[in-house]
Design an enzyme around this catalytic site. Sequence first.
Site, short mmCIF file in Angstrom:
data_model
loop_
_atom_site.label_atom_id
_atom_site.label_comp_id
_atom_site.label_asym_id
_atom_site.label_seq_id
_atom_site.Cartn_x
_atom_site.Cartn_y
_atom_site.Cartn_z
N GLY A 13 -20.30 -3.11 -5.36
CA GLY A 13 -20.67 -4.06 -6.06
C GLY A 13 -22.37 -4.14 -5.82
N PHE A 14 -22.75 -3.20 -4.99
CA PHE A 14 -24.77 -2.36 -5.15
C PHE A 14 -25.02 -1.97 -6.59
CE2 PHE A 14 -23.73 -3.55 -0.93
CZ PHE A 14 -24.57 -3.60 -0.05
N PRO A 38 -28.61 -0.24 -7.55
CA PRO A 38 -29.36 1.09 -7.15
C PRO A 38 -30.08 0.96 -6.68
CG PRO A 38 -29.07 1.67 -9.62
CD PRO A 38 -28.24 0.16 -9.47
N LEU A 39 -30.91 -0.26 -7.19
CA LEU A 39 -31.66 -1.44 -6.28
C LEU A 39 -31.54 -1.75 -5.12
CD1 LEU A 39 -35.13 -1.23 -6.72
CD2 LEU A 39 -34.45 -4.29 -7.23
N PHE A 95 -14.25 -4.20 1.12
CA PHE A 95 -15.44 -4.08 0.83
C PHE A 95 -16.56 -4.16 1.13
CE2 PHE A 95 -12.45 -4.34 -3.74
CZ PHE A 95 -11.06 -3.26 -3.06
N PRO A 96 -17.49 -3.72 2.12
CA PRO A 96 -18.26 -4.61 2.36
C PRO A 96 -19.57 -3.17 2.02
CG PRO A 96 -16.96 -2.17 3.79
CD PRO A 96 -15.86 -2.82 3.10
N TYR A 152 0.97 -1.28 -0.65
CA TYR A 152 0.04 0.00 -0.51
C TYR A 152 0.85 1.30 0.12
CZ TYR A 152 -4.42 -2.93 1.39
OH TYR A 152 -4.69 -4.39 1.73
#
Length: 282
Positions: free
Chosen positions: A213-214, A216-217, A209-210, A60
């Site tokens: 990848g969502f 909109p719905l 990555f909590p 990093y």
Amino acid sequence: MSTPFTPANSAIAFNRIGYGAMQLAGPHVWGPPKDRAAAVAVLREAIELGINHIDTSDFYGPHVTNQIIREALHPYRDDLTIVTKIGFLRGADASWQPAASPQQLRDAVHDNLRNLGLDHLDVVNLRAPGLEGPDGSSIAESLATMLRLKEEGLIRHIGLSNVDAQQVAEAQRITDIVCVQNHYNLAHRGDDALIDTLAAQGIAYVPFFPLGGFSPLQSDALTQAAAALEATPMQVALAWLLQRSPNILVIPGTSSVAHLRENVAAGTLRLDVATLAALTAI
């Protein structure tokens, strides 16, 4: 904070909300942050809030986050566990490149030791190859190198990152594994079975990555649940992870003290049966 989790074959009591240090570096995890003093302040506040698990890597930055951790927190508290990962490096163009030859893994461990100011690393995750997720390749040779480093006293415990169930099983035929760190959240549920298997074995599962990848719905469903609970979507997503399984440790990252406090407060949020069911159905 919820009840700490101690992985099998270890004596480490992880508070279940940790801190992921990746965002302490500059944009795209490259170079120094715009405000180094703010990065130091976030780390010090994390410790004051009871966080005892910091996730980092010497790639990093590279080197940047570990050097900031050392500046902020060294000498380290006895109950602080710093978990790092090896198996990749950064190219001069900021690219992410697999780096799992025996010498590269050895060099990576020494880079982490030097930049963190440690004489051993409590937990080192092998970041398996695959830029878009696990690629299923054998990790036996890399683990053999890590076992030698463990025998030399440079590594205390071994974990895995970016792996599938078959790679976990392969690793467990070689050595004890204390944790697995993979992409998992409300909308990205491919590891459901693996989480349950690891829970039965007493092995920690650390999702990254909590909120990644969502659709909109799906985001709307999370936002509605958050509004009903008078919380933020991030807090609800973290609370769902903590209630999903007792072996899940969360490591949300932030460069903001205020956001850090919000993340830690998610540990006090309790989702009722109806909310849990609605979110699990996402």
